[in-house]
Design a protein around this motif. Structure first.
Motif, short mmCIF file in Angstrom:
data_model
loop_
_atom_site.label_atom_id
_atom_site.label_comp_id
_atom_site.label_asym_id
_atom_site.label_seq_id
_atom_site.Cartn_x
_atom_site.Cartn_y
_atom_site.Cartn_z
N ALA A 181 0.83 -1.21 0.00
CA ALA A 181 0.00 0.00 0.00
C ALA A 181 0.86 1.26 0.00
O ALA A 181 0.55 2.26 -0.66
N TYR A 182 1.97 1.21 0.72
CA TYR A 182 2.89 2.34 0.76
C TYR A 182 3.42 2.66 -0.64
O TYR A 182 3.60 3.82 -1.01
N HIS A 183 3.65 1.63 -1.44
CA HIS A 183 4.15 1.83 -2.80
C HIS A 183 3.02 1.87 -3.82
O HIS A 183 3.28 1.80 -5.04
N LYS A 184 1.77 2.00 -3.33
CA LYS A 184 0.59 2.12 -4.20
C LYS A 184 0.45 0.92 -5.13
O LYS A 184 0.17 1.07 -6.32
N VAL A 185 0.68 -0.26 -4.60
CA VAL A 185 0.50 -1.51 -5.34
C VAL A 185 -0.68 -2.25 -4.75
O VAL A 185 -0.76 -2.42 -3.53
N ASN A 186 -1.59 -2.68 -5.61
CA ASN A 186 -2.78 -3.38 -5.14
C ASN A 186 -2.51 -4.86 -4.93
O ASN A 186 -2.05 -5.55 -5.84
N VAL A 187 -2.80 -5.34 -3.74
CA VAL A 187 -2.83 -6.78 -3.49
C VAL A 187 -4.22 -7.24 -3.90
O VAL A 187 -5.22 -6.86 -3.29
N VAL A 188 -4.31 -8.05 -4.96
CA VAL A 188 -5.61 -8.41 -5.52
C VAL A 188 -6.06 -9.82 -5.16
O VAL A 188 -7.20 -10.20 -5.44
N GLY A 189 -5.18 -10.59 -4.55
CA GLY A 189 -5.56 -11.95 -4.18
C GLY A 189 -4.47 -12.64 -3.41
O GLY A 189 -3.31 -12.18 -3.36
N VAL A 190 -4.83 -13.76 -2.79
CA VAL A 190 -3.90 -14.51 -1.95
C VAL A 190 -4.01 -16.00 -2.31
O VAL A 190 -5.09 -16.51 -2.59
#
Length: 483
Positions: free
Chosen positions: A235-244
């Motif tokens: 989140a700090y690098h504005k990257v979306n975690v979209v799944g696990v």
């Protein structure tokens, strides 16, 4: 007391790295656009529906995003997941799947045909390109940045810059993307690995506008804690975690893990559980080849058995007389890895003699192997035994360590997939692929399937109805729907 968000803001914004590769205080440095310090979401009992907002799209194609796979820590099966993803993507995008490992650590020499010379690439790139025959992708673009010994010092001394690394990764990604319908990126370790040189996984993912898929080991509380730490860094690098994707789940706890982690991910992050993979111990079993690499030696004999695998339950230290050892050798399961000291010539002689007896009588395959311990300079194997081994195919490997150290090293060994061990690569892909929801992954990353060769549906256990593992490889899951 300061809030968690304030603590995270202070810890992440204390220092930033500028394009010259030097470190400056955040109060005076110019922060790049992808590192703007946005406070992480504060979780409440209300499900978070905003976490999955697209915040970073540096690539020119705003619809299709590269899929970036990173782990929550070391040894959780990230490469295994990446291989399974590659296999599934190839079924849906024949001949047009791209692969890149932007930052690698362990290098491997390969031949680049169009350059007519050898190049260095990350070992996982070599495995993936060779196994999936990705001949449309030049090696050099699949592995743009390698971090050999001394690289970190060169970076901190200013000989390597953020700008140069960013340019290499961007150029390579552009080349891969131009040749592909969908691009899979494999990270190195957890999301912050590489941060000391300004090229952590989350940072690199932000450069190319990738969506992040996190891989973690099975569990509930501790698993989610590790996922949350990595999500905050993304989140700090504005990257979306979209799944696990959850790996190595105990079969007896499969239903519980699948149900409650899916609930937790939806409740806190509003993202799906893309896969829940039951443990299959064989995939983590070292082969003799892995032990050669670990010991820095080669098999004294039996070289064609380098890819034979052994579990820790098949490991046995010989501390008995040669007579008792021979009794055990004939009674124990044939697939046993014995360990003895190099001074035990009687044991070695008995091992070789039993092998010769079985071969002469055409008895079932002799699958045992022997590791002889002790540094060769101090404890060489007797000359007459070495002479006996000439022309024999019995696997014997020398370890330069004591018997206790050797046993400890084998117990702690986590083998890595390699191109030569095609059996384990095939078994890994077959086991993992059927538990991953590819339709949801492609939908959430904007990679619309244009050419499909298979239609895949998943059961509640995550298994594919179009591809079921062979009976010998199947994992029985309690209360799971059959495929």
């Amino acid at each position: 007391m300061a809030s968690t968000s304030a603590i995270v803001r202070r810890s992440f914004s204390s220092y930033v790295t500028n394009a010259a590769g030097t470190t400056a205080n955040a109060t005076t440095a110019t922060v790049p656009h992808h590192a703007v310090n946005t406070p992480p979401n504060t979780h409440t009992n209300t499900p978070n529906t905003n976490t999955n907002t697209n915040t970073n799209r540096n690539n020119t194609n705003h619809g299709k995003r590269p899929i970036y796979v990173a782990a929550t820590r070391q040894h959780v099966g990230k490469t295994s997941v990446s291989l399974a993803l590659m296999s599934g993507l190839q079924k849906r995008f024949p001949s047009r799947v791209g692969f890149i490992k932007p930052v690698g650590q362990q290098s491997h020499v390969v031949y680049e045909e169009d350059l007519e010379r050898d190049v260095l690439v990350d070992k996982d790139v070599a495995v993936t390109r060779q196994h999936f025959q990705l001949t449309h992708l030049p090696y050099r673009y699949m592995s743009p940045v390698l971090i050999p010994p001394g690289y970190t010092r060169d970076y901190l001394d200013g000989h390597i810059t953020n700008a140069s690394q960013h340019a290499k990764v961007q150029e390579s990604y552009d080349q891969i993307q131009a040749r592909s319908d969908v691009v899979l990126c494999e990270g190195t370790g957890h999301c912050a690995v590489g941060s000391i040189v300004g090229a952590g996984n989350a940072q690199v993912a932000s450069w190319i506008g990738a969506d992040m898929v996190l891989v973690a080991n099975g569990g509930l509380g501790s698993t989610f804690d590790e996922l949350e730490l990595n999500r905050i860094y993304c989140a700090y690098h504005k990257v979306n975690v979209v799944g696990v994707i959850i790996n190595r789940v105990q079969p007896s706890k499969y239903d519980q893990t699948h149900t409650y982690l899916e609930k937790a991910l939806r409740h806190h992050w509003n993202i799906p559980l893309l896969g829940c993979i039951p443990d299959r111990p064989f995939l983590g079993c070292p082969a003799l080849q892995d032990m050669e690499r670990m010991f820095g030696t080669q098999l004294v004999s039996g070289h064609k058995h380098r890819l034979r695998h052994y579990t820790v339950h098949e490991l046995m230290l010989v501390g008995t007389s040669s007579g008792v050892f021979l009794e055990n050798l004939r009674q124990k399961p044939t697939r046993t890895l014995y360990v003895c000291h190099a001074s035990r010539s009687d044991v070695l002689l008995g091992f070789i003699t039993e092998y010769q007896r079985r071969m002469a009588n055409q008895e079932p395959d002799f699958e045992a192997a022997m590791i002889v311990c002790g540094h060769p300079s101090q404890y060489p194997i007797d000359t007459y035994i070495v002479d006996m081994l000439q022309g024999l195919d019995v696997p014997i490997l020398q370890s330069p360590h004591t018997t206790a150290e050797t046993m400890e090293l084998i117990h702690g060994l986590t083998p890595k997939l390699n191109a030569a061990d095609s059996h384990r690569v095939d078994a890994t892909v077959e086991h993992y692929e059927s538990y991953i929801d590819f339709d949801q992954l492609l939908d959430i990353t904007g990679n619309t399937m244009t050419t499909a060769t298979t239609t895949t549906t998943t059961t509640t256990a995550g298994q594919s109805s179009s591809s079921s593992p062979q009976e010998s490889n199947a994992v029985v899951l309690p209360n799971a729907a059959a495929s």
